[in-house]
Design a protein around this motif. Structure first.
Motif, short mmCIF file in Angstrom:
data_model
loop_
_atom_site.label_atom_id
_atom_site.label_comp_id
_atom_site.label_asym_id
_atom_site.label_seq_id
_atom_site.Cartn_x
_atom_site.Cartn_y
_atom_site.Cartn_z
N UNK A 1 0.87 -1.17 0.00
CA UNK A 1 0.00 0.00 0.00
C UNK A 1 0.90 1.22 0.00
N UNK A 2 0.50 2.26 -0.73
CA UNK A 2 1.22 3.52 -0.74
C UNK A 2 0.30 4.59 -0.18
N UNK A 3 0.85 5.42 0.70
CA UNK A 3 0.08 6.38 1.49
C UNK A 3 0.63 7.79 1.30
N UNK A 4 -0.27 8.79 1.26
CA UNK A 4 0.16 10.19 1.24
C UNK A 4 -0.87 11.04 1.95
N UNK A 5 -0.39 12.06 2.64
CA UNK A 5 -1.28 13.05 3.26
C UNK A 5 -0.52 14.36 3.34
N UNK A 6 -1.08 15.44 2.83
CA UNK A 6 -2.32 15.46 2.09
C UNK A 6 -2.14 14.84 0.71
N UNK A 7 -3.27 14.52 0.09
CA UNK A 7 -3.30 13.87 -1.21
C UNK A 7 -3.57 14.94 -2.26
N UNK A 8 -2.68 15.07 -3.22
CA UNK A 8 -2.85 16.06 -4.28
C UNK A 8 -3.90 15.56 -5.27
N UNK A 9 -5.07 16.17 -5.25
CA UNK A 9 -6.17 15.73 -6.11
C UNK A 9 -6.24 16.60 -7.35
N UNK A 10 -6.69 16.02 -8.45
CA UNK A 10 -6.87 16.83 -9.66
C UNK A 10 -8.06 17.79 -9.49
N UNK A 11 -8.07 18.85 -10.25
CA UNK A 11 -9.18 19.82 -10.20
C UNK A 11 -10.49 19.09 -10.46
N UNK A 12 -11.45 19.36 -9.61
CA UNK A 12 -12.77 18.77 -9.76
C UNK A 12 -12.97 17.45 -9.04
N UNK A 13 -11.91 16.86 -8.54
CA UNK A 13 -12.02 15.59 -7.82
C UNK A 13 -12.83 15.83 -6.54
N UNK A 14 -13.86 15.03 -6.29
CA UNK A 14 -14.78 15.32 -5.19
C UNK A 14 -14.29 14.87 -3.81
N UNK A 15 -13.27 15.56 -3.31
CA UNK A 15 -12.72 15.20 -2.00
C UNK A 15 -12.13 16.43 -1.33
N UNK A 16 -12.09 16.44 -0.01
CA UNK A 16 -11.47 17.56 0.70
C UNK A 16 -9.99 17.69 0.33
N UNK A 17 -9.54 18.91 0.19
CA UNK A 17 -8.15 19.16 -0.21
C UNK A 17 -7.14 18.70 0.82
N UNK A 18 -7.54 18.59 2.09
CA UNK A 18 -6.59 18.23 3.14
C UNK A 18 -6.65 16.75 3.52
N UNK A 19 -7.41 15.95 2.78
CA UNK A 19 -7.52 14.52 3.08
C UNK A 19 -6.26 13.78 2.65
N UNK A 20 -6.00 12.67 3.33
CA UNK A 20 -4.94 11.76 2.91
C UNK A 20 -5.53 10.70 2.01
N UNK A 21 -4.68 9.91 1.40
CA UNK A 21 -5.17 8.83 0.55
C UNK A 21 -4.15 7.69 0.51
N UNK A 22 -4.57 6.62 -0.11
CA UNK A 22 -3.67 5.49 -0.35
C UNK A 22 -4.03 4.87 -1.68
N UNK A 23 -3.07 4.19 -2.27
CA UNK A 23 -3.25 3.52 -3.56
C UNK A 23 -2.30 2.35 -3.61
N UNK A 24 -2.40 1.58 -4.68
CA UNK A 24 -1.60 0.37 -4.82
C UNK A 24 -1.78 -0.56 -3.62
N UNK A 25 -2.99 -0.56 -3.04
CA UNK A 25 -3.31 -1.54 -1.99
C UNK A 25 -3.49 -2.87 -2.71
N UNK A 26 -2.60 -3.80 -2.41
CA UNK A 26 -2.60 -5.07 -3.14
C UNK A 26 -2.23 -6.21 -2.20
N UNK A 27 -2.92 -7.34 -2.38
CA UNK A 27 -2.62 -8.57 -1.65
C UNK A 27 -2.51 -9.68 -2.69
#
Length: 185
Positions: A81-107
């Motif tokens: 899993x890869x984690x970042x906070x804050x998460x740089x979202x593209x313009x228009x992405x429906x999420x708070x600008x200060x939220x964290x996120x994760x990706x590449x969650x894989x088992x």
């Protein structure tokens, strides 16, 4: 054997699993192969997640955009899993600008169903809080009903949709208030 978390407590059936940060000695190629295996069933079902076909270079770039955590069963890579906070979202992405996120969650498919995904999710959420964000935002295919349900059962709620140019589906964007979830523990 017992599946153990990073603190050594039993977490369910399976073999011992260790989780640690990606280091310079780790292989982006090995991580890419894990991602391809973990997302192969989605691709076979017609949901082309980027992780199902991304290149080694893409994996290295995506892992480098945050903290990449790896799960090992002995010396075999079985999760990430890869984690970042804050998460740089593209313009228009429906999420708070200060939220964290994760990706590449894989088992790895051979380890699915033994609680490793939950352990990696916990690592991601704990790291998002440690990095200063109170909310986590993620997205996944609206067609991946089982995966969406998995996140819903873990406290994530839909807040919108998004269409990435590297996938063939519409994504549901999900948000979890991590601070409130910690208070409920």
């Amino acid at each position: 054997m017992i599946l153990r978390n990073v603190h050594g407590r039993s977490a369910g059936p399976g073999r011992d699993i260790s989780i640690r940060r990606f280091t310079d000695g780790d292989s982006a190629e090995e991580l890419t192969l894990l991602l391809h295996r973990a997302y192969a069933a989605h691709a076979a079902a017609g949901r082309v997640f980027f992780a199902s076909y991304q290149s080694v270079q893409d994996t290295a770039i995506r892992a480098g955009r945050g903290e990449c955590w790896l799960a090992f069963q002995g010396v075999e890579l079985v999760g990430s899993v890869t984690v970042a906070a804050p998460y740089a979202v593209p313009a228009g992405y429906p999420a708070p600008a200060d939220a964290g996120s994760f990706w590449q969650l894989a088992v790895d498919p051979t380890c699915q169903g033994a609680g490793l995904g939950q352990r990696l999710l916990t690592v991601a959420e704990d790291r998002i809080i440690a990095l200063g964000a109170a909310e986590a935002v993620i997205d996944t295919s609206v067609e991946a009903v089982e995966l969406v349900g998995w996140y819903l059962r873990r406290g994530y709620a839909p807040i919108g949709t998004w269409r990435w140019d590297v996938t063939n589906y519409e994504s549901v964007v999900l948000l979890k208030d991590l601070a409130a979830a910690r208070l409920e523990r």
